[in-house]
Design a protein around this motif. Structure first.
Motif, mmCIF file in Angstrom:
data_model
loop_
_atom_site.group_PDB
_atom_site.id
_atom_site.type_symbol
_atom_site.label_atom_id
_atom_site.label_comp_id
_atom_site.label_asym_id
_atom_site.label_seq_id
_atom_site.Cartn_x
_atom_site.Cartn_y
_atom_site.Cartn_z
ATOM 1 N N LYS A 381 39.818 19.542 30.500
ATOM 2 C CA LYS A 381 38.385 19.286 30.386
ATOM 3 C C LYS A 381 38.077 17.797 30.247
ATOM 4 C CE LYS A 381 36.940 23.603 28.116
ATOM 5 N NZ LYS A 381 36.353 24.166 26.865
ATOM 6 N N HIS A 382 38.832 17.124 29.359
ATOM 7 C CA HIS A 382 38.420 15.783 28.928
ATOM 8 C C HIS A 382 39.313 14.664 29.462
ATOM 9 C CE1 HIS A 382 35.842 18.036 26.262
ATOM 10 N NE2 HIS A 382 36.892 18.600 25.658
ATOM 11 N N ALA A 383 40.470 14.994 30.010
ATOM 12 C CA ALA A 383 41.380 13.934 30.477
ATOM 13 C C ALA A 383 41.955 14.316 31.829
ATOM 14 C CB ALA A 383 42.481 13.685 29.454
ATOM 15 N N ALA A 384 41.078 14.521 32.784
ATOM 16 C CA ALA A 384 41.535 14.939 34.122
ATOM 17 C C ALA A 384 42.442 13.873 34.726
ATOM 18 C CB ALA A 384 40.322 15.183 35.017
ATOM 19 N N GLY A 385 43.564 14.307 35.292
ATOM 20 C CA GLY A 385 44.513 13.409 35.920
ATOM 21 C C GLY A 385 45.497 12.778 34.979
ATOM 22 N N ALA A 386 45.400 13.036 33.682
ATOM 23 C CA ALA A 386 46.321 12.434 32.715
ATOM 24 C C ALA A 386 47.648 13.176 32.729
ATOM 25 C CB ALA A 386 45.715 12.476 31.319
ATOM 26 N N LYS A 387 48.708 12.440 32.455
ATOM 27 C CA LYS A 387 50.035 13.036 32.355
ATOM 28 C C LYS A 387 50.183 13.679 30.978
ATOM 29 C CE LYS A 387 54.963 11.962 32.730
ATOM 30 N NZ LYS A 387 55.977 10.906 32.962
ATOM 31 N N VAL A 388 50.784 14.870 30.946
ATOM 32 C CA VAL A 388 50.879 15.644 29.706
ATOM 33 C C VAL A 388 52.340 15.911 29.407
ATOM 34 C CG1 VAL A 388 50.131 17.708 28.481
ATOM 35 C CG2 VAL A 388 48.681 16.739 30.285
ATOM 36 N N MET A 389 52.679 15.786 28.113
ATOM 37 C CA MET A 389 54.031 16.077 27.642
ATOM 38 C C MET A 389 53.949 17.173 26.582
ATOM 39 S SD MET A 389 57.172 15.351 28.082
ATOM 40 C CE MET A 389 58.751 15.703 27.295
ATOM 41 N N VAL A 390 54.604 18.297 26.835
ATOM 42 C CA VAL A 390 54.645 19.422 25.892
ATOM 43 C C VAL A 390 56.048 19.490 25.301
ATOM 44 C CG1 VAL A 390 54.344 21.897 25.575
ATOM 45 C CG2 VAL A 390 52.894 20.667 27.204
ATOM 46 N N ARG A 391 56.134 19.374 23.982
ATOM 47 C CA ARG A 391 57.427 19.405 23.300
ATOM 48 C C ARG A 391 57.468 20.586 22.342
ATOM 49 N NH1 ARG A 391 55.828 13.961 23.108
ATOM 50 N NH2 ARG A 391 57.210 12.535 24.287
ATOM 51 N N LEU A 392 58.555 21.333 22.380
ATOM 52 C CA LEU A 392 58.814 22.433 21.448
ATOM 53 C C LEU A 392 60.137 22.161 20.761
ATOM 54 C CD1 LEU A 392 57.839 25.560 23.606
ATOM 55 C CD2 LEU A 392 56.449 24.409 21.881
ATOM 56 N N ALA A 393 60.168 22.363 19.431
ATOM 57 C CA ALA A 393 61.388 22.123 18.651
ATOM 58 C C ALA A 393 61.633 23.324 17.748
ATOM 59 C CB ALA A 393 61.259 20.846 17.830
ATOM 60 N N HIS A 394 62.739 24.029 17.998
ATOM 61 C CA HIS A 394 63.137 25.150 17.160
ATOM 62 C C HIS A 394 64.033 24.623 16.040
ATOM 63 C CE1 HIS A 394 61.618 28.090 20.104
ATOM 64 N NE2 HIS A 394 62.084 27.240 21.029
ATOM 65 N N ARG A 395 63.530 24.604 14.818
ATOM 66 C CA ARG A 395 64.268 24.094 13.682
ATOM 67 C C ARG A 395 64.775 25.241 12.821
ATOM 68 N NH1 ARG A 395 59.701 19.483 12.293
ATOM 69 N NH2 ARG A 395 59.961 18.258 14.249
ATOM 70 N N GLU A 396 65.404 24.864 11.703
ATOM 71 C CA GLU A 396 66.068 25.886 10.878
ATOM 72 C C GLU A 396 65.083 26.902 10.319
ATOM 73 O OE1 GLU A 396 68.925 26.136 6.897
ATOM 74 O OE2 GLU A 396 68.314 24.198 7.725
ATOM 75 N N SER A 397 63.978 26.444 9.777
ATOM 76 C CA SER A 397 63.039 27.365 9.141
ATOM 77 C C SER A 397 61.625 27.199 9.669
ATOM 78 C CB SER A 397 63.022 27.155 7.618
ATOM 79 O OG SER A 397 62.647 25.818 7.308
ATOM 80 N N GLU A 398 61.466 26.534 10.808
ATOM 81 C CA GLU A 398 60.130 26.316 11.329
ATOM 82 C C GLU A 398 60.210 26.021 12.824
ATOM 83 O OE1 GLU A 398 58.845 23.059 8.982
ATOM 84 O OE2 GLU A 398 59.964 21.550 10.131
ATOM 85 N N ILE A 399 59.061 26.033 13.431
ATOM 86 C CA ILE A 399 58.947 25.661 14.835
ATOM 87 C C ILE A 399 57.852 24.608 14.944
ATOM 88 C CG2 ILE A 399 57.411 27.639 15.213
ATOM 89 C CD1 ILE A 399 58.240 27.552 18.132
ATOM 90 N N ALA A 400 58.144 23.538 15.663
ATOM 91 C CA ALA A 400 57.191 22.447 15.834
ATOM 92 C C ALA A 400 56.805 22.342 17.302
ATOM 93 C CB ALA A 400 57.794 21.124 15.351
ATOM 94 N N MET A 401 55.566 21.985 17.536
ATOM 95 C CA MET A 401 55.077 21.824 18.901
ATOM 96 C C MET A 401 54.171 20.602 18.954
ATOM 97 S SD MET A 401 52.756 25.107 18.426
ATOM 98 C CE MET A 401 54.075 25.600 17.328
ATOM 99 N N GLN A 402 54.190 19.948 20.082
ATOM 100 C CA GLN A 402 53.373 18.755 20.261
ATOM 101 C C GLN A 402 52.931 18.686 21.715
ATOM 102 O OE1 GLN A 402 54.761 14.391 20.506
ATOM 103 N NE2 GLN A 402 54.197 14.638 18.344
ATOM 104 N N VAL A 403 51.649 18.466 21.914
ATOM 105 C CA VAL A 403 51.081 18.295 23.245
ATOM 106 C C VAL A 403 50.401 16.932 23.261
ATOM 107 C CG1 VAL A 403 49.508 19.201 24.992
ATOM 108 C CG2 VAL A 403 50.755 20.781 23.494
ATOM 109 N N GLU A 404 50.917 16.027 24.099
ATOM 110 C CA GLU A 404 50.401 14.658 24.144
ATOM 111 C C GLU A 404 50.092 14.291 25.587
ATOM 112 O OE1 GLU A 404 51.845 10.082 23.056
ATOM 113 O OE2 GLU A 404 53.028 11.835 22.429
#
Length: 468
Positions: A381-404
């Motif tokens: 919607k707001h950043a058409a044409g921008a490059k996107v990086m999706v990161r997923l991290a499976h850790r010992e007791s949690e899961i982390a995600m980041q979309v930049e």
């Protein structure tokens, strides 16, 4: 207050009785006892006047005045007992003594005072009975044993003192017990009213949470799918004449996304409809029997005894609907397909996964999917044409995600998609509800970053595990 009411209050008359009497029948009872006591003392005053060499009218008036003291037995029981003790040597006031001792023992007077006055009455009656019995034995020349006079005196004194005192103590204890039970019933009624209010508040909170969850689900499904459909429709319009094959491909994608959106909406509405049916059945069945499940406790008691049981049933059905929706919704395994759909719109999206993937609770998987989905939708919607990086991290007791995403491509055409302004709020609510951490904000490079960390179990599962 009316004039007649003011006059009655000034005269000591209330709607329930007169002066210290609570009811009119108490007034009638005490007045009748006072009249009988006054007549008794008046008759006994004649004999007292002969014995004391006094005029008979003096003895009668004295008896009338002494016997009439019984009228104030409820207000001043001490005075009645003291007067009866005082006129005991005159051998009058037997009724007043009995009623006075009973009233004193049944009152809220301290036990030591009741015992002292009862002892004084017993001693006075014992002396008078001993003297009178001995005179009768002497006057009649009755040949009796030495123990006869003391035994008769003791029996008479105890018979005139013990029964009214014991009966008064019993009536007083019973009265206090009834008042205690009445107060306890009132307190229980207030407590049940509070529990009913709390149950209704919990049901209202559950309904609010369910409405919020539905709004989030609708936003996630409609916003993402429809945004992709709008982008593909715009691309279809642009290449319809130049590249018919690409136009056909975009049309097929629009159809697939529309069917997927309809499928998700249908599943969501099906779960909600099932929850409503469960709530209706619980409402018709009435309150649930005690101990029907393992969670019987304070909350269960409130639902069993409160009149808000149907509301609590709605709350439980809403929670069940939410859990069922989480189990039937998308999960971690669908994130790769989600990224692929975004790539098909022309977005440059990279997916990075760290750690070994493993199954999570349905709520955790669905929340992770929705966070990534909403972040990609916002980029579209707001950043058409921008490059996107999706990161997923499976850790010992949690899961982390980041979309930049990086800075928006200024040359890219704006899709013209409306924004409700609730995307970040919804993501934050989803993450914090599971005990996670959510952070979002602009990057130094001019882009935007969305980060979330979720525990690998929900708080409810952790509580169940701890209790087990």
């Amino acid at each position: 207050m009316t004039t007649s009411g003011a006059q009655q209050q000034a005269a000591g008359v209330t709607s329930r009785g007169l002066w210290w009497w609570g009811r009119w029948r108490s007034v009638v009872l005490d007045a009748g006892l006072a009249v009988v006591s006054a007549l008794e003392c008046a008759l006994e005053g004649v004999r007292f006047a002969d014995t004391a060499v006094l005029p008979v009218p003096v003895g009668v008036v004295f008896g009338l005045l002494a016997g009439a003291v019984l009228l104030v037995r409820r207000r001043w029981p001490f005075a009645v007992v003291l007067v009866s003790i005082a006129i005991t040597p005159a051998e009058m006031g037997y009724l007043m003594g009995l009623v006075g001792l009973y009233t004193l023992a049944a009152s809220e007077a301290p036990r030591r005072i009741i015992g002292a006055l009862a002892g004084m009455s017993l001693v006075g009656t014992l002396i008078v009975a001993f003297v009178r019995t001995r005179q009768n034995v002497v006057d009649t020349n009755f040949d009796s044993a030495r123990w006869y006079v003391p035994v008769v005196a003791v029996l008479m004194s105890v018979g005139l003192t013990a029964p009214p005192v014991l009966f008064g103590l019993y009536v007083g204890a019973r009265r206090r017990l009834m008042e205690s039970l009445r107060e306890r019933a009132d307190s229980l009624e207030q407590e049940l009213s509070l529990l009913a209010d709390r149950a209704e508040q919990r049901a209202e909170w559950a309904r609010t949470e369910e409405r919020t969850r539905i709004a989030r689900e609708m936003h996630d499904v409609v916003a993402h799918r429809v945004s992709l459909m709008v982008v593909h429709a715009a691309a279809l319009q642009a290449v319809a004449l130049k590249d018919p094959q690409k136009a056909v491909k975009n049309a097929a994608l629009v159809g697939d996304m529309g069917r997927q959106a309809l499928t998700e909406l249908r599943e969501m509405l099906g779960v909600l409809r099932a929850g409503e049916q469960v709530a209706a059945r619980k409402a018709v069945a009435g309150q649930r029997p005690a101990g029907a499940d393992g969670a019987a406790g304070a909350n269960g008691s409130a639902e069993e005894f409160s009149p808000a049981v149907p509301l609590a049933a709605v709350a439980r059905a809403a929670a069940a609907a939410a859990a069922a929706a989480a189990e039937d919704g998308p999960g971690m395994g669908d994130i790769e397909a989600l990224v692929g759909q975004s790539r098909e719109t022309g977005m440059v999206v990279e997916l990075s996964v760290q750690g070994e993937s493993r199954p999570y609770a349905p709520e955790v998987e669905q929340t992770a999917y929705r966070v990534v989905q909403e972040a990609l939708t916002n980029v579209l919607k707001h950043a058409a044409g921008a490059k996107v990086m999706v990161r997923l991290a499976h850790r010992e007791s949690e899961i982390a995600m980041q979309v930049e995403n990086g800075p928006s491509d200024g040359g890219a055409q704006d899709a013209g998609l409306p924004s409700g302004g609730n995307g970040l709020v919804g993501m934050r609510e989803r993450v914090t509800a599971l005990g996670g951490v959510f952070v979002s904000g602009e990057t130094d490079a001019g882009g935007f970053r969305v980060s979330a960390v979720l525990p690998d179990r929900t708080p409810a599962a952790e509580a169940g595990r701890a209790s087990a």
